[in-house]
Write an enzyme that holds these catalytic residues in place. Structure first.
Site, PDB file in Angstrom:
ATOM      1  N   GLY A  15      30.288  -6.571  62.295  1.00 19.22           N
ATOM      2  CA  GLY A  15      31.411  -7.483  62.052  1.00 19.22           C
ATOM      3  C   GLY A  15      30.947  -8.707  61.295  1.00 19.22           C
ATOM      4  O   GLY A  15      31.536  -9.787  61.390  1.00 19.22           O
ATOM      5  N   ALA A  16      29.890  -8.542  60.527  1.00 20.51           N
ATOM      6  CA  ALA A  16      29.212  -9.685  59.890  1.00 20.51           C
ATOM      7  C   ALA A  16      29.976 -10.239  58.689  1.00 20.51           C
ATOM      8  O   ALA A  16      29.608 -11.280  58.154  1.00 20.51           O
ATOM      9  CB  ALA A  16      27.795  -9.278  59.473  1.00 20.51           C
ATOM     10  N   SER A 138      36.146  -9.961  75.878  1.00 18.04           N
ATOM     11  CA  SER A 138      37.180 -10.950  75.555  1.00 18.04           C
ATOM     12  C   SER A 138      37.734 -11.555  76.830  1.00 18.04           C
ATOM     13  O   SER A 138      37.718 -10.927  77.896  1.00 18.04           O
ATOM     14  CB  SER A 138      38.324 -10.271  74.796  1.00 18.04           C
ATOM     15  OG  SER A 138      39.433 -11.138  74.685  1.00 18.04           O
ATOM     16  N   TYR A 152      43.930  -3.352  73.580  1.00 22.59           N
ATOM     17  CA  TYR A 152      42.921  -4.401  73.346  1.00 22.59           C
ATOM     18  C   TYR A 152      42.333  -4.855  74.685  1.00 22.59           C
ATOM     19  O   TYR A 152      41.111  -4.861  74.867  1.00 22.59           O
ATOM     20  CB  TYR A 152      43.531  -5.594  72.594  1.00 22.59           C
ATOM     21  CG  TYR A 152      42.487  -6.638  72.251  1.00 22.59           C
ATOM     22  CD1 TYR A 152      41.641  -6.465  71.150  1.00 22.59           C
ATOM     23  CD2 TYR A 152      42.303  -7.762  73.043  1.00 22.59           C
ATOM     24  CE1 TYR A 152      40.658  -7.404  70.853  1.00 22.59           C
ATOM     25  CE2 TYR A 152      41.322  -8.701  72.747  1.00 22.59           C
ATOM     26  CZ  TYR A 152      40.505  -8.522  71.648  1.00 22.59           C
ATOM     27  OH  TYR A 152      39.526  -9.443  71.359  1.00 22.59           O
TER      28      TYR A 152
END
Ligand SMILES: NC(=O)c1ccc[n+]([C@@H]2O[C@H](COP(=O)([O-])OP(=O)(O)OC[C@H]3O[C@@H](n4cnc5c(N)ncnc54)[C@H](O)[C@@H]3O)[C@@H](O)[C@H]2O)c1
Length: 245
Positions: A15-16, A138, A152
């Protein structure tokens, strides 16, 4: 002076291309780490200004792609010391409207990738008896989230359970495994939320502000560093007090 011990370490950051992953890559570069950076957005990845990084465009939701990323990292650097897996997707679909396709996509990108990368990384790290893995859960795993969809929240709760399992298996091999649970963070991911949701996030956090991606990145880097040498199997909340365990 506190030493991170990350100089020269081979670090794979996913996810860079954006947000927390990008900030993590920049921080690690400052620590002198050797970097393999992955994202499925080629242009975003190309725009990350980090010298000498290996950049791999890949969709981390499938086994062949994850194996390709790990193999490319090993081929370039000969080893893997650190995995910080930031790649993920967020959806705000209300429960009645969640389709099977959305469920599968979110679970594959957020949870299956975490499993595949952890599985592969542990195999590489056990070769030299040392490694650090940081997965991303999260606030939604704790509370159901701020507008977050069912897949999610479920995928992130899955990451927290996965972290503990991998920590139990990999600890004796010298591999530390931890999970970060960010609260609302200003990144491209949260740009889909409207003003009302953003204001609500500030209201719910006792620190009464949002944070930027670099504040999450700093904690991920600390977890991967020598500063957290005895921190293992932890899910760390970084949310300004929005949720207190
Ligand atoms: N921003 C927040 O408020 C927040 C809150 C809680 C948790 N998180 C988690 O933190 C992590 C980083 O979030 P962010 O805010 O930086 O998100 P972001 O959207 O800004 O960045 C995520 C990156 O992951 C990449 N990505 C998405 N799917 C991919 C795939 N299949 N293969 C490879 N790369 C892929 C995207 O291209 C993007 O560059 C995520 O796991 C997210 O769920 C973020």
């Amino acid at each position: 002076m506190l030493e991170s011990g990350l100089e020269g370490r081979v670090c794979l950051v996913t996810g860079a291309g954006n947000g927390i992953g990008r900030a993590t890559a920049e921080l690690l570069a400052g620590e002198g780490a050797q970097l393999a950076l992955c994202d499925n957005q080629e242009e975003a990845l190309a725009s990350v200004e980090v010298a000498d990084a290996l950049k791999i465009t890949a969709d981390l939701s499938t086994r062949p792609e994850v194996e390709r990323v790990l193999a490319a990292t090993r081929e370039r650097f000969g080893r893997l010391d650190v995995l910080i897996h930031c790649a993920g997707i967020y959806r705000v679909t209300q429960l009645p409207e969640v389709s099977d396709a959305e469920w599968e996509l979110v679970m594959d990108v957020n949870l299956r990738s975490s499993f595949l990368l952890s599985q592969g990384a542990v195999e590489l790290m056990r070769e030299h008896g040392d490694g650090r893995i940081v997965l991303f859960g999260s606030f939604a795993a704790r509370t159901g989230g701020l507008r977050a969809s069912a897949p999610y929240a479920a995928s992130k709760a899955g990451v927290a359970g996965l972290t503990k399992h991998v920590a139990q298996y990999a600890g004796p091999l010298g591999v530390r495994v931890n999970c970060l649970h960010p609260g609302f963070t200003v990144t491209p991911m949260t740009s889909i939320l409207g003003e009302q949701a953003r204001a609500e996030a500030v209201e719910r956090a006792p620190l009464r502000r949002h944070c930027g991606p670099e504040e999450q990145a700093r904690m991920a880097v600390v977890l991967a560093s020598d500063l957290a040498a005895f921190v293992h199997g932890v899910t760390l909340d970084v949310n300004g007090g929005m949720y207190m365990a």
